[in-house]
Structures are given as C-alpha cells and as structure tokens.
Design a protein around this motif. Structure first.
Motif, short mmCIF file in Angstrom:
data_model
loop_
_atom_site.label_atom_id
_atom_site.label_comp_id
_atom_site.label_asym_id
_atom_site.label_seq_id
_atom_site.Cartn_x
_atom_site.Cartn_y
_atom_site.Cartn_z
N LEU A 59 0.91 -1.11 -0.01
CA LEU A 59 0.01 -0.15 -0.02
C LEU A 59 0.89 1.20 0.03
CD1 LEU A 59 -2.36 -1.78 0.59
CD2 LEU A 59 -3.21 -0.18 2.27
N ARG A 60 0.35 2.14 -0.54
CA ARG A 60 1.05 3.42 -0.36
C ARG A 60 0.76 4.24 0.94
NH1 ARG A 60 -2.34 3.47 -5.19
NH2 ARG A 60 -1.17 3.56 -7.12
N SER A 61 1.76 5.21 1.35
CA SER A 61 1.65 5.62 2.62
C SER A 61 0.44 6.53 2.68
CB SER A 61 2.87 6.93 2.42
OG SER A 61 3.93 6.24 2.46
N GLU A 62 -0.23 7.10 1.79
CA GLU A 62 -1.44 7.86 2.00
C GLU A 62 -2.65 6.86 2.15
OE1 GLU A 62 -0.56 8.40 -2.45
OE2 GLU A 62 0.64 8.21 -0.72
N ASP A 63 -2.57 5.72 1.83
CA ASP A 63 -3.58 4.68 1.98
C ASP A 63 -3.47 4.05 3.38
OD1 ASP A 63 -4.43 5.28 -0.61
OD2 ASP A 63 -3.68 3.68 -1.54
N ILE A 64 -2.23 3.91 3.81
CA ILE A 64 -1.89 3.36 5.12
C ILE A 64 -2.36 4.20 6.32
CG2 ILE A 64 -0.09 2.43 6.69
CD1 ILE A 64 1.67 1.87 4.10
N MET A 65 -2.08 5.39 5.92
CA MET A 65 -2.42 6.39 7.11
C MET A 65 -3.94 6.50 7.36
SD MET A 65 0.57 6.76 8.05
CE MET A 65 0.53 7.94 9.54
N GLN A 66 -4.81 6.05 6.22
CA GLN A 66 -6.30 6.18 6.30
C GLN A 66 -7.12 4.96 6.76
OE1 GLN A 66 -7.92 8.70 4.79
NE2 GLN A 66 -6.11 9.84 4.22
#
Length: 466
Positions: A178-185
């Motif tokens: 997963l991309r960072s922005e997806d992980i943090m969501q």
C-alpha cells in the motif's frame, strides 16, 4: 462551461472554463470532463491540472500567440521552461521545482490525450522528454527494488521494532504494497475475516488515488501488527470518535491543543523510515546506511511477484493499477536496471574467479594436508570452517545453492565435465521456463554467461598445462 470537481470528501470546486483562450477551451473542457467521467484520474488532481493550465500554460500560449498546439516545437519548450522558472507569484516567491514539474507534466498529459482523439491538433510529446524539472535521484530511488540482503534486514528489524505505529506502517507497506497515504487512512475495521476461509483476513482500505474502497487478502505479519495497533488506539478512538488507527494525543502546544487527538500526516512515514533505518542500522553492501523511500516497499513487492512467476494481471490487481501496463512499467524498469548492473559486473566477477592446476591449489592452501577434503562439486573450497563445523553452511551456498562464482572457491581443469553438464542443464532450464517472466529468464542467461566464462578459462589453462 463549468465542471464540478471534488477536492476531497467534504469540499468541492466549480471550475469555470470561460477564462481559457478560445482555441483550447473546448478541447481542455472535453479532456477534464472525460477524465472525470472515466475516473482515470482523481478529481483533486484534475483541479490541480485546471489551475495550472489557467494560470500558466494557457497564459504562455496566448503570450506566444500559439493558436494550435501542433505548432509547439523545441524552441517553445525551452522558452516555456524559462517562463516557468522566472514566474513571480503575488506573494513575491517563484514556483518551486515540484510546482514547475507538475505544470510541465499537466500540459504533456493534455497533449497525450489530444494526440489520441485529435492527432492533427497535437504536437509530438517527445519534445517534453526529458522533464527539465525531474525529481532526479528521488525518482530513481522510488523505482528501485530493495536488494535481498537489505530486504532481510528490514523484515528482521520490523519484527524487533517496539514502536507500534512504525511496526504496523512498515508491515503493511512491505507485505501488502500500500501507498503511504492509503496506510495512514486505515480504520479500526480494516481487518475483515474471510467467511469462506476460516482464520484468514482481508484488508479493507480506502484507495486515495482511485477514490474507492478496496478489499484484499492480507498476511499474518500485517494482521498481527494491525491488531496490536487497533487495540492500542482503542481508548483514543473512543474519546475522540475517530475511526482511524494512525492517530495520537497531542502532548505539546507546538502541534495543537494539548490532550486533543490528531491524525498522523500521510507524509510522515518517510520521516519514520529515516529514523527506523538509523535505529536498526540497516546498511547496504558497503556498510553505509541505506537511503530509501517508502514507495520502494511497493516496488519491491511487485518486483518479487514478477520474479516468482506471478501473472502480471494478479500483480496489477495487488497494486490497484487499472492497467497492467502501469505495473509492468514499475517493476520492469527496476528489473532492467538490476539486470544491466549484473551484466556490467560480469567481467569483474569472471576476473575474480580463481582457476588453477591442482598443484598450485595444494601449494596455496598450506594449512591443509589433504586437498581432497576441500573438494566440492565446482572446485576446492578455501572456507576451512566447512571442515571443522558440521552445522555450518557457507552464506554463498545458502543464497545461491551452488559454489561457482564464489571468491572462496578455486576450480581446476579436472572439473570441466561438471561445468559442461551444468551449462547443458541451464540451457534445458531456459527452454523449460520459456513461459516464465523475463526476469527469471534473464537471471538464467546471466548464470550461463558466467559458466561459459569459467569453461573458457579452464579450457585455456588445460591447453597451457597440457
């Protein structure tokens, strides 16, 4: 002519195309509208493209009296680059390199679309290559897969990490891609048990790029790390009503109201990564701390999937790529570079391989009275620990399953039959695996080149020594 675009879940923007010059207004409107309807791009990205075109690209086109984009040439590109670098905004500052890069790329994207539907109205996009505002080293790092030794260091370090946020973040990045922005969501209900497979879980997450919710099978390492973080943030979520798990309580006024609950920024994982690398002393082959970007976890996953012979469509599904060609571009670029590096060092490797007649081998290894005790399939091994420790296995052998090419091995002409047979086996392997990915085939070809070099050296030595 207006189009309503959503910047995020709560805010939207009405884009008015009346401010765009007549020659390009209709086409640009059509481009943005189609991109929105087909969901080829996020609407927030289209807002950025609209602003960049209105504020900079169309202004410069009008300034240069360009009424048809097919007339764009190298001179126009050079002048456009100069124009972007010298723009001074209302606040007195110039555009940053990343802003210039985006304006340049957005115009190129529009031209790519235009050349597809209205080829007579578009110029060659070759004029836009390379991008003068390229990210340079950062982009190269993002598209480079981690080497095996570095990857193993990461796996071990993630297991040992005591910071639950970093442990969960890097586990999802490494094993799920997963991309960072997806992980943090990720939210508290991100782990969904698979009703058809008892004990198995799916990861439920929001893909920021496509604006869609996704659900995919996940892995033990990810499940364990996320369960711990979900449990750890339970009280924080209860007190704040927050659904996400990457949240924290503010402790100093520097970050807001003390005691309030705040989400972690999506750009933070790269800062965590630098700290993590230093803390666990993750180094490259030269012993220096590695420099990497979070996106490399994603690239590494795709590269290894390809190396394992996994179908490209499955890899594309795992990466959330709409088109498999996108996935191909991600890891084939990386593999090509790795393979080219291998071929560049082939001569160096071949030169380091020791070949000798049997007499010189005996003379070189003075500590050994019986040369046959050092005999292996491909020659004579200098690693005397193999003789004294029954449980010890050479790292080179563990990693490759063979001894040829190892700096501790000396081979002689008497082993030529072994290498002849090995070369035949590799040729058969190449034929048998012809349906496999190009990455695997290239590795086999590389090994064949190494074996041929060894045979050539040994045959030459046999002629000299009679």
């Amino acid at each position: 002519m207006t189009i309503e675009l959503h910047i995020n879940k709560t805010s939207k923007r009405m884009c008015n195309f009346a401010n765009i010059a007549e020659p390009f207004r209709d086409r640009f409107f059509e481009y943005i509208n189609e991109s929105k309807n087909t969901k080829k791009k996020k609407e927030s990205t289209l807002v950025s493209e609209f602003d960049a075109f209105v504020k900079y690209s169309s202004v410069f086109l009008d300034l240069k009296k360009i009424y048809c984009l097919s007339t764009i040439d190298e001179v126009f590109i050079r002048e456009f680059v100069t124009y972007l670098r010298t723009i001074v905004r209302a606040n007195g500052r110039k555009l940053s390199n990343s802003q210039n890069r985006n304006v340049f790329l957005y115009l190129k994207s529009f031209l790519i679309w235009l050349s597809k539907y209205y080829p007579d109205e578009a110029c060659s996009t070759a004029y836009f290559n390379p991008n003068p505002f390229s990210r340079g080293n950062t982009l190269k790092i993002k598209t480079k897969a981690l080497e095996y030794a570095v990857l193993e260091q990461f796996k071990k370090s993630i297991r040992e990490e005591d910071n639950l946020y970093r442990k969960a973040c890097f586990s999802v990045a490494l094993y799920q891609g997963l991309r960072s922005e997806d992980i943090m969501q990720l939210e508290a209900d991100c782990l969904v048990e698979d009703i058809d497979n008892k004990g198995k879980y799916n990861l439920y997450y929001y893909n920021m790029k496509s604006g869609e919710w996704k659900k995919k099978r996940t892995f033990a390492q990810v499940i364990k790390a996320l369960k711990i973080l979900i449990d750890e943030t339970k009280i924080l979520r209860k007190d704040s009503g927050e659904k996400r798990i990457f949240i924290h309580q503010i402790e100093t006024t520097r970050y807001g109201v003390v005691g309030s609950i705040k989400r972690y920024n999506s750009k933070l994982p790269n800062s965590w990564l630098k700290t993590f690398i230093k803390k666990h002393n993750i180094v490259d082959g030269n012993g220096a701390l590695i420099k990497m970007h979070m996106h490399q976890f994603r690239t590494t996953l795709l590269t290894n999937m390809d190396a394992g012979g996994i179908d490209i469509e499955i890899a594309a599904y795992q990466a959330d790529h709409k088109y498999s060609s996108t996935t191909q571009r991600y890891y084939i670029h990386s593999i090509d570079k790795t393979y080219n590096e291998q071929m560049d060092i082939l001569d160096k490797v071949a030169e380091s391989i020791k070949v000798a007649d049997k007499i010189s081998v005996i003379q070189d290894i003075e500590s050994q009275t019986d040369i046959n005790t050092l005999r292996v399939d491909a020659g004579y091994c200098h690693d005397t620990k193999m003789l004294t420790d029954n449980e010890y296995i050479c790292e080179h052998y563990k990693n490759r399953g063979n001894c040829y090419g190892c700096s501790k091995m000396v081979t002689t002409p008497e082993f030529l039959p072994y290498f002849y047979e090995l070369l035949r086996d590799k040729k058969h392997e190449l034929e048998d695996k012809s349906r496999y990915s190009e990455h695997i085939l290239r590795q086999i070809r590389f090994e064949m080149s190494l074996i041929k070099t060894l045979i050539e050296k040994l045959e030459t030595l046999k002629k000299v020594t009679g």
